[in-house]
Design an enzyme around this catalytic site. Structure first.
Site, mmCIF file in Angstrom:
data_model
loop_
_atom_site.group_PDB
_atom_site.id
_atom_site.type_symbol
_atom_site.label_atom_id
_atom_site.label_comp_id
_atom_site.label_asym_id
_atom_site.label_seq_id
_atom_site.Cartn_x
_atom_site.Cartn_y
_atom_site.Cartn_z
ATOM 1 N N CYS A 110 29.251 19.082 -29.697
ATOM 2 C CA CYS A 110 29.372 19.453 -31.097
ATOM 3 C C CYS A 110 30.743 19.153 -31.666
ATOM 4 O O CYS A 110 30.883 18.870 -32.838
ATOM 5 C CB CYS A 110 29.101 20.940 -31.275
ATOM 6 S SG CYS A 110 27.385 21.291 -31.087
ATOM 7 N N ILE A 170 26.035 18.808 -38.386
ATOM 8 C CA ILE A 170 24.902 18.254 -37.645
ATOM 9 C C ILE A 170 25.346 17.860 -36.247
ATOM 10 O O ILE A 170 26.381 17.227 -36.064
ATOM 11 C CB ILE A 170 24.331 17.004 -38.348
ATOM 12 C CG1 ILE A 170 23.964 17.337 -39.782
ATOM 13 C CG2 ILE A 170 23.109 16.483 -37.606
ATOM 14 C CD1 ILE A 170 23.732 16.123 -40.633
ATOM 15 N N CYS A 171 24.540 18.267 -35.290
ATOM 16 C CA CYS A 171 24.815 17.965 -33.905
ATOM 17 C C CYS A 171 23.979 16.776 -33.492
ATOM 18 O O CYS A 171 22.853 16.931 -33.031
ATOM 19 C CB CYS A 171 24.388 19.154 -33.079
ATOM 20 S SG CYS A 171 25.636 19.660 -32.000
ATOM 21 N N ALA A 172 24.473 15.583 -33.721
ATOM 22 C CA ALA A 172 23.692 14.405 -33.351
ATOM 23 C C ALA A 172 24.625 13.416 -32.680
ATOM 24 O O ALA A 172 25.709 13.138 -33.194
ATOM 25 C CB ALA A 172 23.050 13.771 -34.581
#
Lengths: 426, 139
Positions: free
Chosen positions: B137, B91-93
């Site tokens: 990322c 997940i890119c958060a």
């Protein structure tokens, strides 16, 4: 595994959700929550505030700020120099901790009273409504002044995770919970907490709710009295003691090999209750050799084993614990020996839990095969840029050109290629 | 007791007593190193009727350091097709990396991810690759 978890949960982990919701006892849950640090979710221990006004435990925020120099709550810029003690919150926490058990029992009693149906004779309805939130909320509340009939045994609901399970079936909620006398310190302790009390060297889990009025001063004086008693037993636990000083000095002497008289920049054998004690400054470990960090640790009476990174980590953690201790009310401060034990325990736990790579070179050697595999898996996607330079002339390939020689050399360590690049650039 | 363990105990007690927000469920929390939770996106979204599982991994530094969170990709669960989610579940958060804050919690992360999915209105296949966060990322 799951049972282990339940066991852990059963150990007095207090939380603001112990209290009934705001509809039943307005404000109590929020009040309990307001006295807790957002980072550890425990009651504030040495509360300090940032410039933005948000409050945290000193140790918590001192651990968090090096990671990110901003307030964890509002993300405003922050630094350790902004930290100020919040004395009012500290005394509020102290008093609330003393009063909490009693208030919680009142609150749960209130919840039970409100959950009773309008007609108390219908025991069937009563049973079904116990502990059922939605049903209870929908019910008409019982008037406050209506006389309470003496409860019978079947009305007593098992209080979930109440720290003071009262065995009595009478509605007299001011009756004391089952207390036992600690065999070591002769203080009253809840029987459910006695083991944890003994584990904490008789320092925590004292039953303080027994004197609801003026319990603050009472608990304090008993604490300091207890401290004195302990300092007789363990000479190292109090700085003022002469034998303690001598012992500490001996320790640091043997470790620093006769460096001074154990009295240097960060002397450990100070009276921790001294109001004028100052925070220790931070250290830039990168600019110091291992030897110097080792000396700093020895000066504070800490173990000096491990490589440079481990030493730096230990010393940084020590600074956090020490400085957080200074942020406590002088009367509530832990002794330095206590802090050392804390650090030791943390390290012991960290070792078993997390595998940290201290020696990078050795780790690389040990996992060479795995790395090679990973590199090989990643390689084909990348265009090969550098062809083997011959006689120092750099030859940069186009994206399409591939050196067949490199294909078999893929398993060779990455360093091989790096050297090639260096050669070609020089 | 380590700070991370105490903190997770409190979070777990809170979940057990108060429950989780709508659409989020605790799947398993057998120890204090790995938890699984499921997330459903409610309302009219491209993920209607789908249930995703999140894997949380905590180290001894939690909550000072962020938990490692990713979608579970195995026989029973798959990763949502979303510009910020890789097919392997990564997940890119930002809140899981550079923007993590120690006052956040497991439930807070779940809610964030839930709303991240809910805000995806266009058909995800239109822009299958994360356009903005390539630099973040690998945090």
């Amino acid at each position: 595994m799951a049972s282990m978890l339940d066991d852990l949960l059963a150990q007095g982990i207090t939380d603001s959700t112990d209290f009934p919701d705001d509809a039943t006892t307005p404000g109590l849950r929020s009040f309990d929550d307001a006295l807790r640090c957002g980072i550890c979710r425990d009651f504030y221990d040495a509360p300090v505030s940032l410039a933005c006004g948000h409050c945290f435990c000193s140790a918590c925020i001192r651990s968090a700020l090096p990671e990110k120099a901003q307030c964890p709550t509002c993300r405003k810029e922050a630094s350790e120099s902004q930290l100020r003690r919040v004395v009012a919150v500290e005394s509020a926490v102290h008093a609330w901790k003393a009063a909490r058990d009693l208030i919680l029992r009142f609150a749960l009693e209130e919840e039970r009273r409100k959950s009773r149906p309008v007609l108390p004779s219908l025991s069937q309805t009563r049973k079904s409504s116990n502990g059922n939130h939605s049903e209870r909320l929908g019910q008409k509340r019982r008037r406050r002044d209506s006389p309470l009939p003496p409860s019978s045994d079947d009305e007593i609901v098992a209080i979930p995770s109440s720290p003071a399970p009262s065995g009595s079936s009478t509605p007299d909620i001011s009756s004391l919970p089952d207390l036992v006398e600690c065999p070591v310190c002769q203080k009253d302790v809840l029987s459910s907490k006695i083991n944890m009390h003994l584990d904490s060297s008789c320092k925590k889990y004292l039953f303080e709710g027994s004197t609801p009025t003026g319990s603050n001063t009472g608990a304090e004086s008993s604490k300091s009295k207890q401290k004195q008693q302990w300092s007789h037993l363990f000479p190292g636990s109090k700085g003022k003691n002469v034998p303690a000083k001598a012992k500490d000095r001996d320790q640091s002497k043997t470790k620093t090999k006769g460096k001074g008289k154990g009295k240097s920049r960060a002397t450990p054998d100070v009276d921790v209750t001294d109001e004028s004690l100052e925070h220790l400054p931070k250290v830039a470990y990168d600019i110091h050799p291992r030897q110097r960090i080792s000396e700093m640790l020895a000066e504070s009476g800490l173990p000096t084993h491990g490589d440079k990174n481990a030493l730096a980590r230990r010393h940084a953690r020590w600074l956090v614990l020490y400085n957080a201790n200074i942020d406590r009310d002088p009367k509530q401060r832990h002794t330095l020996d206590h802090l050392r034990q804390e650090l030791k325990a943390e390290e012991a736990e960290g070792r078993t839990k997390k595998e940290t790579v201290d020696d990078v070179v050795a780790y690389q050697k040990a996992n060479k095969g795995t790395f090679a595999k990973l590199t090989e898996a990643a390689r084909p996607k990348k265009p090969i840029k550098v062809k083997k330079a011959k006689e120092g002339t750099p030859v940069l390939d186009g994206d399409e050109v591939r050196d067949p020689g490199l294909a078999e050399g893929r398993n060779s360590p990455a360093g091989h290629e790096v050297i090639d690049v260096d050669d070609s650039e020089s | 007791m380590a700070v991370s363990t105490r903190r997770l105990q409190k979070e777990l007690a809170d979940i057990k007593k108060e429950g989780t927000p709508v659409g989020i469920e605790l799947l398993s929390a057998d120890d204090f190193s790995t938890w699984y939770l499921t997330v459903e996106v409610l309302g009219e979204t491209v993920y209607q009727g789908e249930k995703f599982a999140l894997k949380f991994r905590f180290d001894g530094q939690y909550p000072i350091s962020a938990p490692a969170v990713q979608f579970v990709v195995d026989g029973s669960y798959h990763a949502p097709i979303h510009p910020h989610v890789y097919s392997n579940g990564h997940i890119c958060a930002s809140i899981l990396g550079s923007e993590w804050s120690p006052v956040l919690s497991v439930v807070a992360v779940c809610v964030t991810i839930q709303s991240m999915l809910a805000s995806c209105k266009v058909c995800p296949s239109v822009h299958p690759i994360c356009p903005s966060c390539a630099c973040q990322c690998l945090v």
